[in-house]
Design an enzyme around this catalytic site. Structure first.
Site, PDB file in Angstrom:
ATOM      1  N   GLU A 286      -5.018  23.163  28.794  1.00 48.52           N
ATOM      2  CA  GLU A 286      -5.447  21.832  29.242  1.00 48.52           C
ATOM      3  C   GLU A 286      -6.844  21.600  28.702  1.00 48.52           C
ATOM      4  OE1 GLU A 286      -5.283  21.526  33.498  1.00 48.52           O
ATOM      5  OE2 GLU A 286      -3.322  22.498  33.542  1.00 48.52           O
TER       6      GLU A 286
ATOM      7  N   ASP B 212     -15.064  16.591  40.116  1.00 48.45           N
ATOM      8  CA  ASP B 212     -15.469  17.912  39.664  1.00 48.45           C
ATOM      9  C   ASP B 212     -16.726  18.424  40.338  1.00 48.45           C
ATOM     10  OD1 ASP B 212     -13.539  18.729  37.584  1.00 48.45           O
ATOM     11  OD2 ASP B 212     -14.110  16.789  36.719  1.00 48.45           O
TER      12      ASP B 212
END
Ligand SMILES: Cc1ncc(COP(=O)(O)O)c(C=O)c1O
Lengths: 260, 394
Positions: free
Chosen positions: A50, A61
């Site tokens: 990924e 995040d």
């Protein structure tokens, strides 16, 4: 034609357990590192890659991936360059490749061009965490499926069963099960409650396989979640390794091999 | 339904929506399904109205600014949101949202803040309701809005610095959203402007709409007609403007003017004039106009005013801009500072620097002597003394 079947679907047909997917940010730690990192991951035995499209405001995040996004952008990474790098990677690498990123850079690139150029570069699918399902169905789905790509949706422990079924219905590769409601890299290890959640998921008999991500960082956590899921996704722990590494090749090899 | 209001899918024209990671989906969905039901309940309305009256001090006066009117050769009225408890319009929204949070069974509150006005307004209502409060604030804003940081602490809130990016409002908002992702069940996020995923923009606009409701009533009493020729408001995210425009949106003969921060000049590279510089994009959960690079990276904005230092505007304003219903002007740091001093000396009111941008817009307008102009005086300048002192030209 062998190439016609999506590499992700082929992977899940062949391998039913302990699939290892590794996330890293494009253009990090150095702009050109995207290519050797992908090559090393394949050599080391990872199953799926990924690649993160860096964004200035990655709200899902934690600090580790935020930092990698910032460094990648400072290095000059952008989507156009990333797709060129994927073309390079595809000269040798056969692993399935997913692009993961926030929707705004994709919108600016142009949705149709993004899908077609990704296909042409050798990308197999997308994970776009802030793309609403309705907008996916409206603007992406037909093109994604025509190009034999896969789109991966997230579910979290707070996602209702009804919604999980709906997500399973529109998914065509696998489901990304986030292990806890958290930003990336925030927690490590799993509680009993989380294990119950994984168990519930595995008993739902979804049409798509699911991989567990967030909180998977080493052999212990990888083994724990792959009891319930077809595989697991490692992100922040790998980014940390990349940041401190002085020899990508051996460090990536050791990291992947220590997981099994 | 009005074309200027949000539709059932959460959009204003092509702007709005809820672009959020799955982890936030249950929270946003809970809010979306319940907010209208809650705010239309009679006991909610009673409690909200009572707090606005007895705690905030509403209605705020609509004040005829005689000397300013003489100077600009028009009839200038000031809607005195600066007289709200805590010094700005922000508290209209925080009162509304904390009452919603209570009815959703939440125990903790988080907020982002730029100028610190929204942070203070949030800390205040949390103290009032006995709820735990965490406010995210960019490190740069902590430095330039000290008094507000200390006010929040005195009120019992925890102020957490955001140290990413330019360390201003955008970064504080990122941190607040991350906190919410990590604490989804017991926490409500009180967003401070008409930004964020649907239903926030609509909910915040409704709570601020008391401003235009009062203006209409007060103008009727004052001049025998509820319609001014112009309503002017500064636009950061756009909450005070949304409130000042709300009940005039369908009265097309009322000219609505939004004023953005040009910083050091619209084309200086140091600006926050979103309608001039932005393109359609997604930030903080909604699709709107956004200052960004060709690659879709958000550009760090700049304004001397912490409350206008934001790279986007609410989706409602993007739509009002696109439809031409609201005209947008921009004002530089210097023009705003001068207007702040001017208002201080002509009317005895030291405005917030955000608000000073709205005052400065008068100079860009061609007004007739009998034009009725309402300026939304969104906040007072106490928090900005340090910036006034550093600027020094008075
Ligand atoms: C006094 C004042 N006016 C205006 C603003 C800008 O926000 P908005 O555009 O949401 O009204 C702020 C924000 O902090 C403020 O404190």
């Amino acid at each position: 034609m062998e190439n016609m079947a999506n590499r992700i679907n082929t992977l899940f047909q062949k391998k039913k357990e302990k699939i290892l997917s590794v996330f890293f940010t494009a253009g990090f730690p150095k702009l050109e590192d995207t290519i050797p990192i992908a090559v090393e991951l394949e050599k080391s035995g990872a199953d799926l890659i990924e690649i993160g499209i860096p964004f200035s405001d990655p709200i899902a995040d934690g600090p580790v991936i935020q930092d990698s996004n910032k460094i990648a952008l400072d290095n000059g990474m952008n989507l156009k360059l990333l797709l060129q790098q994927v073309k390079e990677i595809r000269k040798t690498v056969k692993l399935p490749i997913l692009l993961m990123g926030y929707i705004n850079p994709v919108m600016q690139y142009g949705i149709e061009s993004f899908i077609k150029d990704s296909k042409a570069a050798g990308v197999d699918g997308f994970i776009l965490p802030d793309l609403p399902m309705a907008e996916y169905e409206d603007q992406f789905k037909v093109l994604v499926e025509e190009n034999e790509l896969v789109n991966v949706f997230l579910i979290s422990p707070t996602t209702s069963e009804e919604r999980i079924r709906k997500i399973d219905g529109v998914s065509n590769g696998f489901i990304y099960a986030v292990s806890s409601s958290s930003t990336t890299g925030t927690k490590t290890g799993f509680t009993n409650e989380q294990e119950l959640y994984f168990k519930k998921l595995s008993e739902m008999k979804l049409k798509n396989p699911f991989l567990i991500g967030f909180g998977v960082s080493n052999k212990e956590t990888f083994t724990a979640v792959t009891k319930f899921a077809t595989g697991a996704i490692i992100g922040s722990a790998f980014i940390k390794l990349l940041k401190s590494s002085s020899n990508l090749s051996t460090d990536i090899h050791d990291f992947v091999n220590n997981l099994n | 339904m009005s074309i200027y209001q949000v539709n059932e899918k959460g959009f204003y024209g092509q702007f709005g929506g809820a672009y959020i990671p799955e982890m936030l989906h249950p929270n946003i969905e809970e809010l979306r399904l319940n907010y209208l039901k809650i705010i239309n309940e009679p006991d909610f309305k009673t409690e909200f109205d009572q707090l606005l009256r007895d705690f905030v001090g509403r209605p705020t006066p609509l004040y005829f600014a005689k000397r300013l009117s003489e100077r600009y050769k028009a009839k200038v009225y000031l809607k005195r949101e600066d007289l709200c408890h805590t010094g700005a319009h922000k508290i209209n929204n925080t009162i509304g949202q904390i009452l919603v949070a209570k009815r959703l069974g939440k125990q903790k509150i988080i907020a982002e803040t730029g100028a610190g006005q929204h942070g203070v307004a949030t800390a205040t209502v949390c103290a009032l309701m006995g709820m735990e409060c965490i406010v995210y604030m960019g490190q740069l804003d902590i430095d330039r809005q000290r008094p507000n940081v200390e006010r929040m602490r005195i009120l019992g809130a925890k102020v957490v610095p955001a140290t990413s990016g330019n360390m201003t409002l955008k970064d504080a908002t990122n941190e607040a959203m991350r906190h919410w992702i990590n604490h989804p069940t017991d926490t409500h996020y009180i967003i401070g402007s008409v930004v964020g995923p649907h239903p926030y923009p609509d909910m915040v606009a409704r709570f601020q709409s008391v401003i235009s409701e009062e203006i209409k009533h007060q103008l009727s009493m004052e001049i025998g007609n509820p319609f001014p020729d112009y309503v002017i408001a500064c636009v950061g995210g756009g909450s005070n403007a949304a409130g000042a425009f709300y009940h005039f949106l369908n009265d097309e003969h009322v000219n609505l003017v939004g004023v953005e921060a040009a910083g050091k000049g619209v084309n200086s590279g140091e600006s926050a004039a979103t309608t001039a510089l932005g393109k359609i994009g997604v930030l903080h959960g909604s699709k709107s106009l956004l200052m960004q690079t060709e690659d879709g990276q958000v550009i760090e904005p700049y304004s001397i005013s912490a409350g206008l230092d934001y790279p986007g505007i609410g989706p409602m304003h993007a739509h009002l801009f696109e439809t031409g219903r609201v005209k947008f002007l921009s004002v530089t740091d210097d023009e705003a500072m001068n207007a702040g001093i001017e208002l201080s000396r002509t009317e005895g009111i030291i405005p917030a620097i955000e608000t000073a941008h709205a005052i400065a817009a008068l100079q860009q307008m061609e007004l007739d002597a009998d034009d009725v102009v309402v300026i939304n005086l969104s906040g007072r300048g106490d928090k900005d003394l340090e910036t006034y002192i550093r600027w020094g030209k008075y």
